[in-house]
Design an enzyme around this catalytic site. Structure first.
Site, short mmCIF file in Angstrom:
data_model
loop_
_atom_site.label_atom_id
_atom_site.label_comp_id
_atom_site.label_asym_id
_atom_site.label_seq_id
_atom_site.Cartn_x
_atom_site.Cartn_y
_atom_site.Cartn_z
N GLU A 130 -11.99 33.39 -3.02
CA GLU A 130 -12.82 32.00 -3.16
C GLU A 130 -13.59 32.29 -4.47
O GLU A 130 -14.24 33.05 -4.75
CB GLU A 130 -13.20 31.57 -1.94
CG GLU A 130 -12.53 31.79 -0.63
CD GLU A 130 -13.33 31.65 0.58
OE1 GLU A 130 -14.48 31.41 0.51
OE2 GLU A 130 -12.74 31.73 1.57
N LYS A 184 -16.94 32.12 -5.96
CA LYS A 184 -18.39 32.43 -5.31
C LYS A 184 -19.45 31.76 -6.21
O LYS A 184 -19.52 32.00 -7.44
CB LYS A 184 -18.66 34.03 -5.36
CG LYS A 184 -20.08 34.29 -5.03
CD LYS A 184 -20.39 35.75 -5.15
CE LYS A 184 -21.49 36.31 -4.48
NZ LYS A 184 -22.73 35.27 -4.58
N GLU A 201 -22.59 26.47 0.52
CA GLU A 201 -23.15 26.67 -0.79
C GLU A 201 -23.67 25.47 -1.38
O GLU A 201 -22.97 24.70 -1.63
CB GLU A 201 -22.54 27.64 -1.73
CG GLU A 201 -23.22 28.41 -2.65
CD GLU A 201 -24.05 29.42 -2.26
OE1 GLU A 201 -24.20 29.85 -1.04
OE2 GLU A 201 -24.63 30.19 -3.18
#
Ligand code: AMP
Length: 584
Positions: free
Chosen positions: A272, A274, A324
């Site tokens: 994935e 980041k 996030e």
């Protein structure tokens, strides 16, 4: 409970730095705390009057404390400040001032835990006119009936800095000792500062410690953990994650290469992006939304935009998801590094304006609870599947970009792509792993470009293909050794699409054209003239380049027209960087 009983414990904890001794003092005390007092007492032991996740804050500054001490003791604020200057700690200053005032008087000794707790909680409740006076009044009232040592701890609590050296680990162990010592046959020998257990008892002990930790990681609430521990291990194990209360987040390990990351998480893995933002735990319960940082602080008020999106885009009625939060530049349509939005976390005023000025995207990467179901024990791939169904995705609110692969090369390409769109690196995650709150387990691994940068000179290049055929698009870079230039890699990423954003392939082609010496096929040899700054993740030994080193994942940062080829990084510098990085 008398406040003095708690203060005795503070004093004893502050009086030793030995962890086992602290555990012993605390466990003895916890055993005497009634169920009714537990919540207050445990918060106060942690130097709190509200749980960390509560939005309420005392808002007590040093100036306010000076006034409260002055009011309670009749000393002028200047005189109190003078005492503070000598002692260096406002708690100690309060103790000294109270002592001076009441030397001749007998203390009533009546101050209760309940009174201290209630007054301090009330301190947080004022807003508007008269706030400061009201707060000063409540604290002064406590000081008036406090002994010097009690005054010290009232003030330290009000200021949020108890200074007794009590961490979560000691709290956990003390809970175990207090509730299970008899059953485990555990006795602490103060003279040895040790406790003895047979291997079998040790095994049981470790299991109970684990159960308390398990309960705490899920609830982050030592009062309810203590209450469960008193009932036994099963109660601890059955403690539930509560929507609206934060849990400890799972942490990830670090790997320096994609290959190493695969070793940890197995193949195939979820690879994935980041993102370079900050982590939020988003809790939704019908129309209510709560936002917590990874330090469990409630930041709901600071992020009304995130809360609104969560409310409308999480279709599940009840959920805990992790995301996030990434800064987004509306002008360029690109992500911004974390520094650009960090101001939003602490912001207490002009919240709407700040939100408009620093817009964010919400990138989801895990699901912990959905519709009352605890998903922590489900395999990661199932959690992601459930997450997909629990939310309505959009440009501003979506799952992290990911691929599932067992192929190192594919993962590496994805990593390079992630860096090129401005992310920090990639995460590799184990597809069948549970979610383990509070642990740094190998269920996920981050591979981050810890970019260092060097100045290098371009000594060769290659014409691009397809739509890049008009430009040189891959550049051979070199360091200096004496008067030679030795190659250490090729760079082809980090260039911008548009001239206004920075250096493009066209710009660099123009800069190099006057220095082209020879051409063979698409390859051109270039005289060392154009200096550039290049970031890299790591330096590797490599037979492929004349320097016998290679920059790993090199990325163009900028032209250095202010540098001459003689100024670039030397081979000795590279050796030094290489050995330093190995040393680490
Ligand atoms: P670090 O802060 O370097 O330990 O890296 C872990 C952090 O990366 C997490 O705590 C998240 O805040 C952040 N992060 C960014 N993207 C992801 C992602 N796809 N999965 C998990 N964490 C991510």
């Amino acid at each position: 409970m008398l406040y003095q009983s708690l203060v005795d414990v503070y004093v004893r904890l502050a009086g030793t730095s030995k962890r086992l001794e602290k555990t012993n003092v605390l466990s003895g005390f916890l055993s005497q705390v009634s169920e009714d007092d537990a919540e207050r007492v445990i918060l106060l032991l942690q130097g709190l009057v509200f749980p960390v996740w509560d939005e309420r804050r005392l808002g007590v500054a040093e100036k306010l404390v000076l006034r409260a001490i002055s009011k309670a003791t009749g000393k002028s604020a200047e005189a109190v400040e003078q005492v503070w200057k000598t002692s260096g700690d406002l708690g100690d200053a309060a103790a000294a001032c109270v002592q001076a005032k009441t030397q001749a008087v007998l203390y009533s000794g009546e101050l209760s835990v309940g009174k201290v707790f209630a007054n301090l909680q009330q301190v947080a409740s004022f807003t508007g006119d008269g706030t400061v006076d009201n707060k000063v009044g409540l604290i002064a009232e406590l000081l008036t009936s406090a002994t010097p040592v009690q005054a010290r701890y009232v003030i330290r609590t009000a200021l949020g800095d108890l200074r007794i050296g009590l961490g979560d680990g000691t709290m956990r162990d003390a809970t175990v000792w207090s509730c299970f010592a008899a059953r485990l046959g555990l006795t602490y020998d103060a003279s040895e500062n040790d406790f003895q257990l047979t291997p079998e008892q040790r095994q049981q002990y470790d299991r109970v410690v684990d159960a308390v930790q398990f309960a705490y990681d899920r609830t982050t609430d030592f009062a309810s953990v203590l209450s469960a521990a008193r009932k036994g291990e099963d109660s601890l194990r059955s403690m539930k994650i509560v929507v609206g209360k934060p849990l400890k987040v799972m942490l990830y390990q670090k790997a320096s290469t994609i290959g190493e990351a695969f070793e940890v998480v197995d193949r195939p893995a979820s690879v994935e992006y980041k993102y370079d933002g900050f982590r939020l735990q988003i809790h939704k319960k019908r129309e209510e939304v709560f936002l917590f940082t990874r330090r469990l602080e409630n930041v709901t008020a600071q992020f009304p935009d995130v809360a609104d999106r969560a409310r409308s885009c999480i279709s599940a009625r009840e959920a805990i998801v992790e995301a996030e939060i990434v800064g987004f530049d509306l002008a360029t349509g690109k992500y911004l590094p974390f520094q650009n939005i960090s101001v939003r976390i602490q912001r207490k005023y002009d919240i709407q304006e700040t939100a408009a000025k620093y817009p964010v995207h919400i990138v989801l990467f895990d699901l912990i609870v959905v519709e009352g179901r605890d998903c922590t024990l489900l395999p990661y791939k199932d959690r992601i599947e459930l997450l997909t169904h629990a939310v309505a995705q959009s440009r501003e609110f979506h799952l992290a970009e990911r691929i599932t692969t067992d192929d190192e090369q594919e993962a590496t390409q994805f990593y390079v792509k992630s860096l090129s769109v401005g992310n920090e690196g990639v995460m590799l995650k184990r597809l069948d792993s549970p979610y383990q709150p509070g642990s740094r387990v190998g269920f996920g691994v981050k591979v981050k470009a810890v970019m260092d940068a060097v100045d290098v000179v371009i000594v060769g290049a290659e014409w691009g293909e397809g739509k890049r055929s008009a430009w040189l698009s891959s550049f051979e870079i070199a360091c200096r050794h004496g008067d030679q230039f030795l190659t250490i890699g090729r760079v082809g990423t980090g260039f911008k699409e548009k001239a206004e954003e920075g250096t493009t392939f066209a710009d660099l082609t123009e800069a190099l054209k006057p220095h082209v010496r020879a051409q063979k096929g698409r390859e051109v040899a270039v005289a060392p003239a154009v200096v550039i700054e290049v970031a890299y993740e790591e330096i590797q030994a490599s037979p492929s380049y004349s320097a016998e080193f290679a920059l790993r994942f090199p990325r163009f940062i900028r032209l250095r027209p202010d540098r001459r080829p003689e100024d670039v990084t030397t081979l000795d510098d590279i050796r030094e960087l290489y050995s330093h990085q190995r040393g680490k």
